[in-house]
Motif scaffolding. Structure first.
Motif, PDB file in Angstrom:
ATOM      1  N   LEU A  67       0.828  -1.203   0.000  1.00 47.50           N
ATOM      2  CA  LEU A  67       0.000   0.000   0.000  1.00 47.50           C
ATOM      3  C   LEU A  67       0.870   1.264   0.000  1.00 47.50           C
ATOM      4  CD1 LEU A  67      -2.821  -0.962   2.514  1.00 47.50           C
ATOM      5  CD2 LEU A  67      -3.176  -0.261   0.144  1.00 47.50           C
ATOM      6  N   LEU A  68       1.913   1.248   0.806  1.00 54.06           N
ATOM      7  CA  LEU A  68       2.802   2.402   0.872  1.00 54.06           C
ATOM      8  C   LEU A  68       3.594   2.563  -0.415  1.00 54.06           C
ATOM      9  CD1 LEU A  68       3.998   1.970   4.551  1.00 54.06           C
ATOM     10  CD2 LEU A  68       2.669   3.883   3.661  1.00 54.06           C
ATOM     11  N   ARG A  69       4.039   1.449  -0.990  1.00 59.79           N
ATOM     12  CA  ARG A  69       4.772   1.544  -2.257  1.00 59.79           C
ATOM     13  C   ARG A  69       3.899   2.166  -3.339  1.00 59.79           C
ATOM     14  NH1 ARG A  69       5.407  -0.635  -7.151  1.00 59.79           N
ATOM     15  NH2 ARG A  69       3.563  -1.965  -6.863  1.00 59.79           N
ATOM     16  N   GLN A  70       2.657   1.715  -3.415  1.00 59.89           N
ATOM     17  CA  GLN A  70       1.755   2.251  -4.428  1.00 59.89           C
ATOM     18  C   GLN A  70       1.452   3.729  -4.177  1.00 59.89           C
ATOM     19  OE1 GLN A  70      -1.706  -0.238  -4.955  1.00 59.89           O
ATOM     20  NE2 GLN A  70      -0.497  -2.115  -5.103  1.00 59.89           N
ATOM     21  N   ALA A  71       1.340   4.132  -2.914  1.00 60.38           N
ATOM     22  CA  ALA A  71       1.122   5.541  -2.610  1.00 60.38           C
ATOM     23  C   ALA A  71       2.323   6.372  -3.060  1.00 60.38           C
ATOM     24  CB  ALA A  71       0.880   5.725  -1.114  1.00 60.38           C
ATOM     25  N   ALA A  72       3.531   5.846  -2.834  1.00 57.76           N
ATOM     26  CA  ALA A  72       4.737   6.562  -3.258  1.00 57.76           C
ATOM     27  C   ALA A  72       4.812   6.659  -4.781  1.00 57.76           C
ATOM     28  CB  ALA A  72       5.980   5.872  -2.696  1.00 57.76           C
ATOM     29  N   VAL A  73       4.334   5.634  -5.471  1.00 55.49           N
ATOM     30  CA  VAL A  73       4.304   5.676  -6.935  1.00 55.49           C
ATOM     31  C   VAL A  73       3.344   6.763  -7.406  1.00 55.49           C
ATOM     32  CG1 VAL A  73       3.599   4.402  -9.000  1.00 55.49           C
ATOM     33  CG2 VAL A  73       5.019   3.276  -7.267  1.00 55.49           C
ATOM     34  N   ARG A  74       2.177   6.842  -6.780  1.00 55.95           N
ATOM     35  CA  ARG A  74       1.191   7.849  -7.181  1.00 55.95           C
ATOM     36  C   ARG A  74       1.720   9.267  -6.979  1.00 55.95           C
ATOM     37  NH1 ARG A  74      -2.329   4.165  -4.601  1.00 55.95           N
ATOM     38  NH2 ARG A  74      -2.391   5.455  -2.691  1.00 55.95           N
ATOM     39  N   GLN A  75       2.577   9.429  -5.985  1.00 54.02           N
ATOM     40  CA  GLN A  75       3.132  10.755  -5.712  1.00 54.02           C
ATOM     41  C   GLN A  75       4.394  11.032  -6.524  1.00 54.02           C
ATOM     42  OE1 GLN A  75       3.598  11.741  -1.586  1.00 54.02           O
ATOM     43  NE2 GLN A  75       1.672  10.775  -0.967  1.00 54.02           N
ATOM     44  N   GLY A  76       4.801  10.078  -7.348  1.00 53.85           N
ATOM     45  CA  GLY A  76       5.994  10.273  -8.160  1.00 53.85           C
ATOM     46  C   GLY A  76       7.292  10.095  -7.402  1.00 53.85           C
ATOM     47  N   ARG A  77       7.236   9.514  -6.218  1.00 57.78           N
ATOM     48  CA  ARG A  77       8.441   9.291  -5.423  1.00 57.78           C
ATOM     49  C   ARG A  77       9.156   8.010  -5.828  1.00 57.78           C
ATOM     50  NH1 ARG A  77       8.313  12.450  -0.588  1.00 57.78           N
ATOM     51  NH2 ARG A  77       6.342  13.594  -0.350  1.00 57.78           N
ATOM     52  N   LEU A  78       8.403   7.071  -6.393  1.00 55.96           N
ATOM     53  CA  LEU A  78       8.964   5.820  -6.888  1.00 55.96           C
ATOM     54  C   LEU A  78       8.482   5.610  -8.315  1.00 55.96           C
ATOM     55  CD1 LEU A  78       8.502   3.372  -3.839  1.00 55.96           C
ATOM     56  CD2 LEU A  78      10.610   4.512  -4.591  1.00 55.96           C
ATOM     57  N   PRO A  79       9.267   4.914  -9.144  1.00 54.37           N
ATOM     58  CA  PRO A  79       8.840   4.682 -10.521  1.00 54.37           C
ATOM     59  C   PRO A  79       7.691   3.693 -10.585  1.00 54.37           C
ATOM     60  CG  PRO A  79      10.876   3.507 -10.056  1.00 54.37           C
ATOM     61  CD  PRO A  79      10.622   4.382  -8.872  1.00 54.37           C
ATOM     62  N   LEU A 272      -5.315   4.867   3.413  1.00 55.55           N
ATOM     63  CA  LEU A 272      -4.861   4.063   2.270  1.00 55.55           C
ATOM     64  C   LEU A 272      -5.697   2.799   2.114  1.00 55.55           C
ATOM     65  CD1 LEU A 272      -0.954   4.286   2.488  1.00 55.55           C
ATOM     66  CD2 LEU A 272      -2.542   5.729   1.195  1.00 55.55           C
ATOM     67  N   VAL A 273      -6.015   2.156   3.236  1.00 55.55           N
ATOM     68  CA  VAL A 273      -6.831   0.941   3.182  1.00 55.55           C
ATOM     69  C   VAL A 273      -8.218   1.270   2.640  1.00 55.55           C
ATOM     70  CG1 VAL A 273      -7.996  -0.796   4.606  1.00 55.55           C
ATOM     71  CG2 VAL A 273      -5.577  -0.286   4.987  1.00 55.55           C
ATOM     72  N   GLY A 274      -8.784   2.381   3.106  1.00 59.30           N
ATOM     73  CA  GLY A 274     -10.126   2.753   2.654  1.00 59.30           C
ATOM     74  C   GLY A 274     -10.192   3.056   1.169  1.00 59.30           C
ATOM     75  N   GLU A 275      -9.086   3.503   0.584  1.00 57.95           N
ATOM     76  CA  GLU A 275      -9.059   3.835  -0.830  1.00 57.95           C
ATOM     77  C   GLU A 275      -8.676   2.649  -1.715  1.00 57.95           C
ATOM     78  OE1 GLU A 275      -7.625   8.499  -0.258  1.00 57.95           O
ATOM     79  OE2 GLU A 275      -6.179   6.940  -0.867  1.00 57.95           O
ATOM     80  N   ALA A 276      -8.208   1.544  -1.101  1.00 58.85           N
ATOM     81  CA  ALA A 276      -7.666   0.422  -1.881  1.00 58.85           C
ATOM     82  C   ALA A 276      -8.744  -0.601  -2.225  1.00 58.85           C
ATOM     83  CB  ALA A 276      -6.541  -0.257  -1.104  1.00 58.85           C
ATOM     84  N   GLU A 277      -8.494  -1.336  -3.307  1.00 58.55           N
ATOM     85  CA  GLU A 277      -9.306  -2.507  -3.646  1.00 58.55           C
ATOM     86  C   GLU A 277      -8.568  -3.738  -3.139  1.00 58.55           C
ATOM     87  OE1 GLU A 277     -10.945  -5.042  -7.504  1.00 58.55           O
ATOM     88  OE2 GLU A 277      -9.906  -3.131  -7.800  1.00 58.55           O
ATOM     89  N   LEU A 278      -9.145  -4.390  -2.144  1.00 57.81           N
ATOM     90  CA  LEU A 278      -8.511  -5.534  -1.495  1.00 57.81           C
ATOM     91  C   LEU A 278      -9.232  -6.809  -1.886  1.00 57.81           C
ATOM     92  CD1 LEU A 278      -8.084  -4.044   2.104  1.00 57.81           C
ATOM     93  CD2 LEU A 278      -6.426  -4.012   0.238  1.00 57.81           C
ATOM     94  N   ARG A 279      -8.457  -7.836  -2.185  1.00 57.15           N
ATOM     95  CA  ARG A 279      -9.001  -9.150  -2.506  1.00 57.15           C
ATOM     96  C   ARG A 279      -8.288 -10.196  -1.660  1.00 57.15           C
ATOM     97  NH1 ARG A 279     -13.537  -8.906  -5.978  1.00 57.15           N
ATOM     98  NH2 ARG A 279     -13.210  -7.191  -7.456  1.00 57.15           N
ATOM     99  N   GLY A 280      -9.059 -11.070  -1.019  1.00 56.73           N
ATOM    100  CA  GLY A 280      -8.476 -12.189  -0.285  1.00 56.73           C
ATOM    101  C   GLY A 280      -7.791 -11.809   1.008  1.00 56.73           C
ATOM    102  N   ILE A 281      -7.974 -10.570   1.457  1.00 50.93           N
ATOM    103  CA  ILE A 281      -7.352 -10.147   2.712  1.00 50.93           C
ATOM    104  C   ILE A 281      -8.192  -9.019   3.294  1.00 50.93           C
ATOM    105  CG2 ILE A 281      -5.826  -8.466   1.567  1.00 50.93           C
ATOM    106  CD1 ILE A 281      -3.721  -9.115   3.728  1.00 50.93           C
TER     107      ILE A 281
END
Length: 292
Positions: A67-79, A272-281
């Motif tokens: 979740l944190l990695r994806q948030a960093a990607v959305r902010q342009g901090r990670l590719p 982040l959890v509230g905004e995510a699509e979670l499957r199987g967890i």
């Protein structure tokens, strides 16, 4: 230490609550390997690769990290990466996420008044040098046990031990026959223990109850812990000393800052959890967002 005093340190089993690291870790199948279960995913990204076995704790940590990695990607901090499985993070990627947390999560700084209030409200927790010579009888709560019947047996044993006509040596006898702790072989004797040697529930009863009238002898009620029901007897006390507030003010400020940071992080993860699509967890955002 007199000849009557045992050596310090508890029973050493790691399963009865006399040690702070006593929590038992259950062996369970990862969610992805349970019959009929959907492979855990966060926004379409699998959390484990083919044949990879994760404990429930590892799965939660992987989910929060992704979740944190994806948030960093959305902010342009990670590719942005085209991945099917959550990738491991290198040192620079972890640093980027930590920087994001430092900027995104606002943590209030505790002031001197808040620290003083905390000190006054929690004075027993800052006493140094305190210890108790303790023995106990553990009625362990294990999978499938009838807790009602277990509690009845524990209450009956406690009633016998608190009667005025309880004979000398009876505690040791009952510990040897009833206790589910290895210390039962020694009559339940755990030796001299400090707060950090106990499970939190026992430490609270033995050391941290500010207005407790209980001192020496058998505790008048059962002590409930994560490991079961305990009959506890205090054979000796070392009360220790309370440092002045000024001597530990910096330590208290650090503790309050850590608590505030943990609360702020949990709130951020919940977003982040509230905004995510979670499957199987299932996630509630309560896990630590720190990238290990």
């Amino acid at each position: 230490m007199t000849a009557h005093e045992p050596q310090a340190g508890g029973c050493g089993s790691g399963h009865c609550g006399c040690a702070s690291n006593a929590s038992a870790q259950a062996e369970t199948l990862p969610a992805s390997e349970r019959p009929g279960a959907e492979a855990p995913r966060v926004n379409g990204v699998r959390l484990s690769g083919p044949g990879e076995r994760l404990t429930p704790e590892e799965l939660l940590e992987r989910a929060h990290t992704e979740l944190l990695r994806q948030a960093a990607v959305r902010q342009g901090r990670l590719p942005a990466l085209d991945v099917d499985v959550a990738p491991p993070l290198n040192a620079s990627e972890r640093a980027a996420i930590e920087a994001m947390l430092d900027e995104e999560v606002r943590v209030p700084t505790p002031d001197a008044e808040a620290c003083r209030r905390h000190y006054e409200a929690n004075r027993p927790r800052y006493v140094v040098g305190q210890a108790r010579h303790v023995r106990h009888i553990l009625f362990a709560v294990t999978p499938g046990v009838d807790v009602h019947r277990l509690a009845q047996r524990a209450e009956a044993a406690l009633l016998e031990l608190t009667r005025q006509d309880a004979g000398p040596g009876r505690f040791e006898q009952l510990a040897q026959t009833l206790s589910n702790c290895p210390s039962g072989a020694r009559g339940g004797d755990l030796g001299w223990i400090a707060p950090e040697d106990c499970a939190p529930e026992l430490a609270n009863e033995l050391f941290h109850l500010r207005d407790s009238a209980w001192g020496m002898g058998v505790h008048p009620r059962l002590v409930h812990s994560r490991h079961g029901l305990h009959i506890v007897e205090v054979l000796g006390r070392r009360n220790g000393t309370l440092p002045a507030f000024e001597a530990i003010a910096e330590r208290i400020a650090d503790e309050l800052a850590l608590q505030a940071r943990a609360i702020a992080w949990r709130q951020y993860m919940q977003i982040l959890v509230g905004e995510a699509e979670l499957r199987g967890i299932a996630l509630d955002g309560a896990g630590s967002p720190l990238v290990q």
